[in-house]
Scaffold this active site. Structure first.
Site, PDB file in Angstrom:
ATOM      1  N   SER A 278       0.851  -1.174   0.000  1.00  0.00           N
ATOM      2  CA  SER A 278       0.000   0.000   0.000  1.00  0.00           C
ATOM      3  C   SER A 278       0.890   1.228   0.000  1.00  0.00           C
ATOM      4  O   SER A 278       1.957   1.224   0.607  1.00  0.00           O
ATOM      5  CB  SER A 278      -0.886  -0.007   1.247  1.00  0.00           C
ATOM      6  N   LYS A 284       1.140  -3.299   4.828  1.00  0.00           N
ATOM      7  CA  LYS A 284       0.189  -4.056   4.021  1.00  0.00           C
ATOM      8  C   LYS A 284       0.837  -4.992   3.005  1.00  0.00           C
ATOM      9  O   LYS A 284       1.867  -4.707   2.419  1.00  0.00           O
ATOM     10  CB  LYS A 284      -0.702  -3.081   3.250  1.00  0.00           C
ATOM     11  N   GLU A 291      -7.748 -11.203  -5.730  1.00  0.00           N
ATOM     12  CA  GLU A 291      -8.974 -10.391  -5.848  1.00  0.00           C
ATOM     13  C   GLU A 291      -9.392 -10.238  -7.313  1.00  0.00           C
ATOM     14  O   GLU A 291     -10.581 -10.303  -7.642  1.00  0.00           O
ATOM     15  CB  GLU A 291      -8.757  -9.018  -5.218  1.00  0.00           C
TER      16      GLU A 291
END
Ligand code: ARG
Length: 461
Positions: A278, A284, A291
């Site tokens: 991130s 992160k 996804e």
């Protein structure tokens, strides 16, 4: 300027908007290799049957080879005034070899030509997807063999149900992919008939040999009805339907990976290669590939829907509507191919946290069924009664805040006095999984055997 291919009865060229809505070259240039392959087979057949001379056929063949080389090299200029790949190729052929090029289109139409080209393309796509699916199966089966004994909780309703092994879980996806492959293989068998020679719709008066072109293009034989030949797009629909189901499977796997990689689960670690960071939160590691795989069924089912709606209510035979068959199909095939590649890489790289998984397998009273089965087996209790007794024991353990295996024998006997110390043997997650030896069950020995069997089958295909 009127069109060179069909401008005879036209006094004016098309409006710019007409040209724009009509042209398909922007996307059907993808069919160039199939178009040229089919044209070569057609020319060879025309020469063999004496419809054109051998000399013309030889010129056509050489010219087509050159066109192919130019397109492959990127030096070919596609023109949208020439509408589609068929006319682009033929126009260049004419520039290269002159009048003989004009003989290539004898006894055929763009209607049977595009039906043939697209079938060849979809057939190639099926072969490519099949080998990718086999690759993913291999990655899953290898990981399954390595983790035939690795315990994890099995879920129903996403609630801990019974202990299983990670290998068993992965092999479930190998089975799904096997069905996906067999669906595509089935569609491939059905599509493997050649529409070339149906011409515009009614066949031709020339003495063509459809068996010869079918054979040259690797088809099992020619299609039987000329009208159906130019108006059928089932072969695309079937592959899109199969692709959708496969994408749904990948999406389920992806969703599990997303869950497993959360801080709450921590069942697996994903590699740097298939995650992103991130820009603001330094800690992160996001499972973006998973996804995106999870999202792909949207556009793949979208492609199926788009084409089904295009075809719905179309009168026989060819209508220009059918030119809308290609873009969504290409997009769906590309999407599935990319999703398969990403899933394969992710599965290969993913490292399960065995301790975490084992610990999770021991939560949620996962061995409650084992306890009930023990009561049935040892005390000859009817299963319904055993279920009730076990339920009472689970409630007791829950009250004490411990797992079933941590209840004292006295506590157990307070609910069912015939329970003996022997019961604790079945309450460990290891023994629970090891006991599931029924065919297709999760016992590690079963899983190792199934994984080895798959690896052998996959080596042979
Ligand atoms: N570009 C057309 C397609 O993709 C080729 C067939 C055109 N046929 C015709 N009669 N205009 O469907």
């Amino acid at each position: 300027m009127t069109n060179k291919m069909w401008g005879g009865r036209f006094a004016q060229g098309p409006d710019a908007i007409m040209a724009e809505i009509n042209a398909s070259i922007g996307f059907d240039k993808r069919l160039f290799a199939q178009d040229i392959r089919a044209s070569k087979a057609h020319a060879a057949m025309l020469a063999e049957t004496g419809i054109i001379t051998k000399a013309d056929a030889a010129q056509i063949r050489h010219g087509l080879d050159q066109v192919q080389a130019e397109i492959a090299a990127g030096s070919f200029t596609f023109s949208s005034a020439l509408e589609d790949i068929h006319m682009n190729v033929e126009a260049r052929l004419k520039e290269l070899i002159g009048p003989a090029a004009g003989r290539l289109h004898t006894a055929r139409s763009r209607n049977d030509q595009v039906a043939t080209d697209f079938r060849l393309y979809v057939r190639d796509t099926v072969d490519h997807l099949d080998s990718q699916m086999a690759g993913l199966q291999r990655a899953l089966a290898e990981k399954a063999l390595a983790h035939a004994k690795t315990l994890m909780p099995g879920f129903t309703h996403l609630q801990v149900a019974q202990p299983i092994t990670f290998g068993h879980h992965l092999l479930a996806y190998v089975e799904m992919l096997a069905r996906d492959r067999s669906r595509l293989a089935d569609a491939r068998r059905r599509m493997n008939e050649c529409p070339l020679g149906a011409a515009a719709l009614a066949g031709t008066s020339f003495p063509i040999d459809r068996g010869m072109t079918a054979k040259a293009l690797g088809f099992a034989g020619p299609t039987r009805n000329s009208l159906d030949s130019v108006s059928d797009r089932d072969f695309v629909l079937e592959v899109l339907a199969g692709a959708t189901i496969c994408a749904v499977h990948l999406s389920r796997l992806a969703e599990e990976i997303v869950l497993w990689a959360t801080a709450q689960f921590r069942f697996v670690k994903l590699s740097d290669k298939f995650t992103t960071g991130s820009s603001i939160m330094p800690q992160k590691r996001n499972p973006d590939a998973a996804e995106l795989i999870r999202a792909k069924p949207g556009r793949i089912l979208g492609a199926f829907t788009a084409l089904a709606v295009v075809m719905k209510g179309l009168p026989l035979t060819y209508s220009k509507d059918m030119q809308e068959d290609k873009e969504p199909a290409f997009d769906a095939f590309d999407s599935l191919s990319l999703a398969l590649a990403a899933a394969t890489g992710m599965v290969r790289d993913m490292v399960p946290d065995e301790q975490r998984m084992r610990a999770a397998a021991a939560t949620g009273f996962a061995t409650a069924t084992d306890l009930a089965d023990w009561l049935v087996r040892t005390l000859k209790m009817p299963f319904r009664e055993a279920h009730h007794v076990t339920g009472t024991l689970v409630a007791l353990a829950e009250k004490q805040g411990v797992d079933l295996s941590a209840l004292s024998l006295a506590d157990m006997q307070s609910v069912e006095k015939r329970i003996t110390r022997d019961v604790f043997r079945v309450l460990t997650v290891e023994n629970s999984a090891r006991s599931r030896v029924s065919y297709g069950g999760t016992a590690p020995a079963n899983v190792a055997r199934a994984a080895r069997r798959w690896l052998k089958v996959l080596k042979e295909t």
